[in-house]
Scaffold this active site. Structure first.
Site: not given
Length: 664
Positions: A446, A498
């Site tokens: 991330s 995602d």
């Protein structure tokens, strides 16, 4: 639809948003009214007790008041059900009905106060059943009043009383007078201040310094720019996301574009390379996940983690490794040890220090792969969120790198902080002194993945053989030239749909445009969209085929906005203009297109399931390119596909499957 205008100001609620809450209150009021009627009929001749006369009058007035409220609510729900999101004409009488309903709150409030006074009067000695009924009536009245006040505060728009006129920063302002120009400036400044106050309120628990104040202003300006050019309320956005999800599910069965099929058709050499990278990614994902410390360890091992950490925290802290930052009870370091399986002596440096633009990381020796691993933590605190949202672009200027370009400002500052720690504090020198033959590998998930990517670019000249694995990095990270440059040493791993891997300002503007388009042209009322959408998300089934004004139009006509669509756009923001007009080379957009770093491995489910919970999921991986992630996909899994445990599970599944194939 445009926000409802009552009392001379705009509110963050539409005239078609009263159907569901109004129907719920109507049901409660009907049950309440019937109960009071039954109570009055049963005890009609039993009001001779002390205080009974006042009780009789109270019940009669309450019955009439509830009947009036029920009539007003019925009218409110009926009117709110009319028309569509972009056609509020049939609901033009709703403000009058709403005024009537709000006026009834005054006698209800007075009667609730009188009921509370009567119940608390010790001289009243009526039947206990009647007294209990009045107590519950008073409680119900106050609960509804309190929830109404909370609802008003939620839908209150601080800028609703001002003239919401916005123009693009890059467009010349043809205003008739300096007074109107000053009005425009005041409105923009007020909007920025409102967003800044909201951000400060959310971050009230963290220590704020100059960096925080600069970040607050920058993020507030970003939100003001993004939300200022549409007249949508939150329920419109929810309806738009539901419609987009169902439209997307209908399109998934369509044939793929030829160029997409071509880029996903691997040769045997590419397949072998993919298998090797998947095996490495599965190994290094453990380090990226371990950087999250005890929150990730307890999340993935809820029943055994605390027992294991309790034993570790009683031991002495390691002396061979350099630990900075707070790690109370040694929980973070104990979790890292359990996740990675390394020993105390394998860690060169561990930093738990965390503030805006400064994120935790650790440096360790990986003897299995003969690598010095720099693992950067992802988003786990308010400071990290502020770093994520500092999405302005800045130039990345490096010596001997010709592919300089734009990068994400906040993530670049975080990478610069780690770079200085590694180089200036001699951390990497210390690591290579211990293991000079090892290679350098940088990993992160991330925010950590984005930081690791930019850090790898910074270290590339000094360590030409370095490798970087970025797991689920933010989409708006590098300009095209830098993204192409990183394909030689960075591998990005993306799972499914995602959201974070597709996040960039141009993609967000594209999503806003798609929401406005599909909402404005849907011919169904909003409450039907929301109800059927909730059913579809929870129980599945076939996507609803909502008729729209887009049906039957040719491709050329689809490129032109409809009247209803234009009515929801106040103006086009800088990044919105960049999507359709890239011919103005002399005036670059405020938020240019940024891309994922390096070569991209896209992992998807073989048998795609829209449900959040499903068993025996099988994955397949393929090389992909940045254009596949140029649009945000709406799905219940758009958040869960980003979670580190899901990424690790997918990689382990693919790695295990490849190992079984080799053994066969």
């Amino acid at each position: 639809m445009p926000g409802l205008v009552v009392f001379g100001r705009r509110w963050a609620i539409g005239s078609d948003d009263f159907v569901l809450p109004g129907a719920f209150e109507l049901f409660v009021r009907l049950v309440w009214w019937i109960g009071i009627l039954v109570l009055y009929a049963v005890h009609k001749g039993q009001f001779n007790c002390p205080g009974g006369g006042l009780l009789h009058s109270y019940l009669l007035v309450l019955i009439l008041l509830l009947a009036s409220i029920i009539c007003a609510l019925s009218a409110l729900v009926y009117v709110s059900m009319q028309g569509t999101i972009s056609n509020p004409g049939p609901r033009k009488s709703l403000p009058k009905v709403l005024y009537t309903r709000l006026l009834l709150y005054f006698p209800e409030f007075i009667w609730a106060v009188l009921g509370a006074v009567w119940v608390s009067d010790s001289s009243v000695h009526c039947e206990k059943t009647v007294i209990n009924a009045i107590i519950w009536t008073v409680i119900a009245s106050w609960v509804i009043i309190v929830f109404t006040i909370i609802g008003v505060l939620i839908v209150f728009d601080p800028l609703g009383g001002k003239k919401t006129l916005y123009l693009t920063d890059g467009v010349s302002r043809n205003l008739e007078s300096s007074q109107s120009g000053q009005l425009l400036y005041n409105v923009k400044s007020s909007a920025t201040r409102v967003w800044e106050k909201r951000i400060r309120l959310l971050c009230c628990c963290i220590v704020q310094d100059d960096d925080h104040r600069v970040a607050f202003t920058s993020i507030a300006e970003l939100f003001r720019t993004y939300f200022s050019d549409t007249d949508l309320v939150p329920s419109d956005i929810a309806a738009g996301l539901i419609l987009l999800h169902q439209e997307q599910d209908k399109m998934e069965s369509c044939p793929k574009e030829p160029e997409e099929v071509l880029c996903h058709s691997p040769s045997s050499l590419v397949t072998d390379d993919l298998d090797v990278e998947l095996e490495n990614a599965a190994h290094y994902m453990l380090f990226a996940a371990a950087a999250y410390g005890w929150p990730y360890y307890i999340y993935t091992n809820p029943f055994t983690a605390l027992c294991k950490l309790k034993g570790d925290c009683c031991g002495n802290r390691p002396t061979d490794s350099d630990i900075t930052g707070s790690d109370r009870h040694n929980f973070h370091f104990g979790s890292i040890l359990n996740i990675t399986g390394l020993q105390y002596r394998d860690f060169i440096h561990i930093s738990f220090h965390n503030k805006i633009y400064e994120i935790p990381f650790f440096v360790a020796l990986d003897h299995k792969k003969e690598a010095i691993v720099v693992a950067v933590r992802g988003t786990l605190s308010f400071e990290d969120i502020l770093t994520d949202l500092s999405a302005d672009c800045e130039d990345l200027t490096l010596e001997d790198v010709l592919e300089n370009g734009f990068v994400h400002k906040g993530i670049t500052q975080a990478a610069t902080y780690i770079y200085r720690k590694l180089i200036n504090d001699g951390i990497l020198n210390q690591a290579f002194t211990i293991a000079p033959e090892y290679k350098l590998v940088i990993v992160g998930h991330s925010l950590g993945g984005g930081t690791a990517s930019i850090l790898a670019i910074m270290l590339r000249n000094s360590f030409p053989t370095l490798k970087c694995y970025a797991f689920s990095p933010p989409g708006g990270l590098l300009s095209k030239s830098l993204a192409d440059y990183t394909k030689h040493f960075i591998v990005s791993v993306i799972v499914g749909k995602d959201l974070v891997a597709r996040l960039s300002m141009p993609n967000m503007e594209d999503l806003k445009r798609r929401i406005v388009r599909i909402v404005a042209n849907c011919n169904r009322p909003k409450y039907q969209i929301l109800l059927r959408g909730c059913w579809y998300e929870v129980f599945g089934g076939d996507p609803d085929d909502f008729p729209t004004e887009l049906d039957g139009r040719n491709q050329e006509a689809l490129s032109q906005p409809l009247l209803a669509e234009e009515s929801l756009m106040v103006h086009r923001s800088p990044s919105y203009n960049a999507l359709e007009d890239e011919s103005h080379q002399n005036s670059p957009p405020q938020y240019p297109h940024l891309y994922l770093p390096g070569k991209i491995i896209h992992i998807v489910e073989e048998c795609s399931s829209r449900r959040l919970c499903s068993s025996d999921i099988k994955y397949k991986a393929r090389w992909s390119n940045e254009t596949v992630f140029s649009s945000i996909l709406i799905s219940p899994k758009m958040i869960t596909d980003h979670m580190p445990d899901v990424v690790l599970k997918a990689l382990n599944s693919l790695s295990q499957e490849h190992g079984e194939c080799l053994s066969c």
